[in-house]
Design a protein around this motif. Structure first.
Motif, short mmCIF file in Angstrom:
data_model
loop_
_atom_site.label_atom_id
_atom_site.label_comp_id
_atom_site.label_asym_id
_atom_site.label_seq_id
_atom_site.Cartn_x
_atom_site.Cartn_y
_atom_site.Cartn_z
N VAL A 45 0.87 -1.21 -0.23
CA VAL A 45 0.02 -0.19 0.08
C VAL A 45 0.91 1.35 0.36
CG1 VAL A 45 -1.70 1.43 1.38
CG2 VAL A 45 -1.70 -2.14 0.87
N ALA A 46 2.00 1.46 1.04
CA ALA A 46 2.98 2.45 1.14
C ALA A 46 3.14 2.66 -0.67
CB ALA A 46 3.86 2.38 1.86
N ALA A 47 3.86 1.36 -0.64
CA ALA A 47 4.34 1.79 -2.72
C ALA A 47 3.49 1.80 -3.32
CB ALA A 47 4.94 0.21 -2.68
N THR A 48 2.50 1.70 -3.63
CA THR A 48 1.54 2.11 -4.52
C THR A 48 0.81 3.71 -4.43
OG1 THR A 48 0.22 0.36 -4.51
CG2 THR A 48 -0.58 2.12 -5.59
N VAL A 49 1.32 3.99 -3.11
CA VAL A 49 0.73 5.23 -2.66
C VAL A 49 1.51 6.49 -3.16
CG1 VAL A 49 -0.02 7.55 -1.01
CG2 VAL A 49 -1.30 4.87 -1.07
N ALA A 50 3.07 5.81 -3.16
CA ALA A 50 4.06 6.76 -3.10
C ALA A 50 4.49 6.80 -4.89
CB ALA A 50 5.80 6.40 -2.62
N ALA A 51 4.12 5.41 -5.27
CA ALA A 51 3.93 6.07 -6.73
C ALA A 51 3.12 6.91 -7.13
CB ALA A 51 4.00 4.52 -7.19
N GLN B 222 -14.68 7.81 2.97
CA GLN B 222 -13.33 7.86 4.14
C GLN B 222 -12.41 6.92 4.56
OE1 GLN B 222 -16.41 8.47 4.50
NE2 GLN B 222 -17.01 7.10 5.92
N THR B 223 -12.78 5.58 4.20
CA THR B 223 -11.80 4.46 4.92
C THR B 223 -10.90 4.52 3.74
OG1 THR B 223 -12.86 2.57 3.63
CG2 THR B 223 -14.09 3.30 6.07
N GLY B 224 -11.08 5.01 2.75
CA GLY B 224 -9.38 4.40 1.97
C GLY B 224 -8.09 5.96 1.61
N HIS C 198 -6.53 11.00 0.29
CA HIS C 198 -5.26 11.32 0.19
C HIS C 198 -4.17 12.41 -0.25
CE1 HIS C 198 -4.89 8.44 4.15
NE2 HIS C 198 -5.99 8.61 4.43
N HIS C 199 -5.18 12.12 -1.45
CA HIS C 199 -4.40 13.30 -2.68
C HIS C 199 -5.06 14.39 -2.86
CE1 HIS C 199 -2.28 9.39 -3.32
NE2 HIS C 199 -3.85 8.57 -3.13
N PRO C 200 -4.19 15.58 -3.87
CA PRO C 200 -5.09 16.41 -4.20
C PRO C 200 -5.87 16.42 -5.70
CG PRO C 200 -2.32 16.72 -4.92
CD PRO C 200 -2.80 15.15 -3.77
N ASP C 201 -6.23 17.10 -5.99
CA ASP C 201 -7.46 16.85 -6.80
C ASP C 201 -7.23 16.49 -8.02
OD1 ASP C 201 -9.50 17.69 -5.06
OD2 ASP C 201 -10.44 19.69 -6.25
N GLU D 92 -17.27 16.40 6.64
CA GLU D 92 -16.33 17.61 5.97
C GLU D 92 -15.06 17.51 6.50
OE1 GLU D 92 -16.03 22.12 5.02
OE2 GLU D 92 -17.81 20.19 4.76
N ARG D 93 -14.53 16.99 7.79
CA ARG D 93 -13.40 17.02 8.29
C ARG D 93 -12.36 16.59 6.71
NH1 ARG D 93 -10.51 13.37 10.11
NH2 ARG D 93 -11.43 11.54 10.23
N ILE D 94 -12.82 15.24 6.65
CA ILE D 94 -11.76 15.17 5.54
C ILE D 94 -11.64 16.15 4.05
CG2 ILE D 94 -11.98 12.92 4.09
CD1 ILE D 94 -12.21 11.05 5.98
N ARG D 95 -13.13 16.35 4.11
CA ARG D 95 -13.30 17.39 2.92
C ARG D 95 -11.91 18.57 3.10
NH1 ARG D 95 -18.53 16.62 2.76
NH2 ARG D 95 -18.98 18.68 3.42
#
Length: 160
Positions: free
Chosen positions: A7-13, A79-81, A85-88, A139-142
């Motif tokens: 997961v960390a490798a995928t997110v980083a990539a 919100q569970t995924g 975490h990523h910008p638009d 709202e907090r996540i948005r």
């Protein structure tokens, strides 16, 4: 442990590829346009995304564990995924180009199961889908995701 590393490798990539793609002169605007049609986004999501990411944005089972083919299953967009975490612009680019093509543009080989939708959907339709997804988040996540988008936009401006 192996699951966390995958997961960390995928997110980083994804983050690296998205950030590099943002630096391109032909990259579209870094933030979601203001004229989003959430109802159309929901309809388009159901037709184009729900088969993999779930009708309720729940993703596939064991989405953090690579399958027999080595690919990670489709993550949830609720919100569970990690979508929020990523910008638009990273979300837009990944959706438009697909994971493998986005990474290949950056000189990285990455076996992503995410297809590109740039030939099936217009940019506005992609933004509408992303707008729908974001509308389901608390709202907090948005707010957190908006800060990340703003930070990416400032970084892009500073590079130009």
């Amino acid at each position: 442990m192996r699951r966390s590393l995958a997961v960390a490798a995928t997110v980083a990539a994804v983050v690296v590829a998205g950030a590099l793609w943002l630096g391109r002169s032909d990259a579209p605007t870094a933030a979601m346009p203001s004229d989003i049609d959430i109802a159309q986004g929901q309809t388009l999501y159901a037709a184009n995304c729900a088969a993999c990411h779930g009708a309720d944005l729940e993703g596939q089972e064991d989405w953090q564990t690579p399958g027999p083919d080595g690919r990670l299953p489709a993550p949830p967009h609720d919100q569970t995924g990690h979508t929020w975490h990523h910008p638009d612009q990273v979300l837009f680019s990944y959706t438009k180009l697909g994971g493998r093509a986005l990474m290949a543009e950056q000189g990285m080989e990455f076996d992503s199961g995410m297809p590109g939708f740039g030939e099936q959907l217009t940019d506005q339709e992609i933004w509408n889908i992303l707008g729908y997804i974001k509308s389901t988040w608390p709202e907090r996540i948005r707010e957190t995701q908006a800060v990340r988008t703003e930070g990416e936009a400032r970084s892009r401006e500073n590079k130009q």
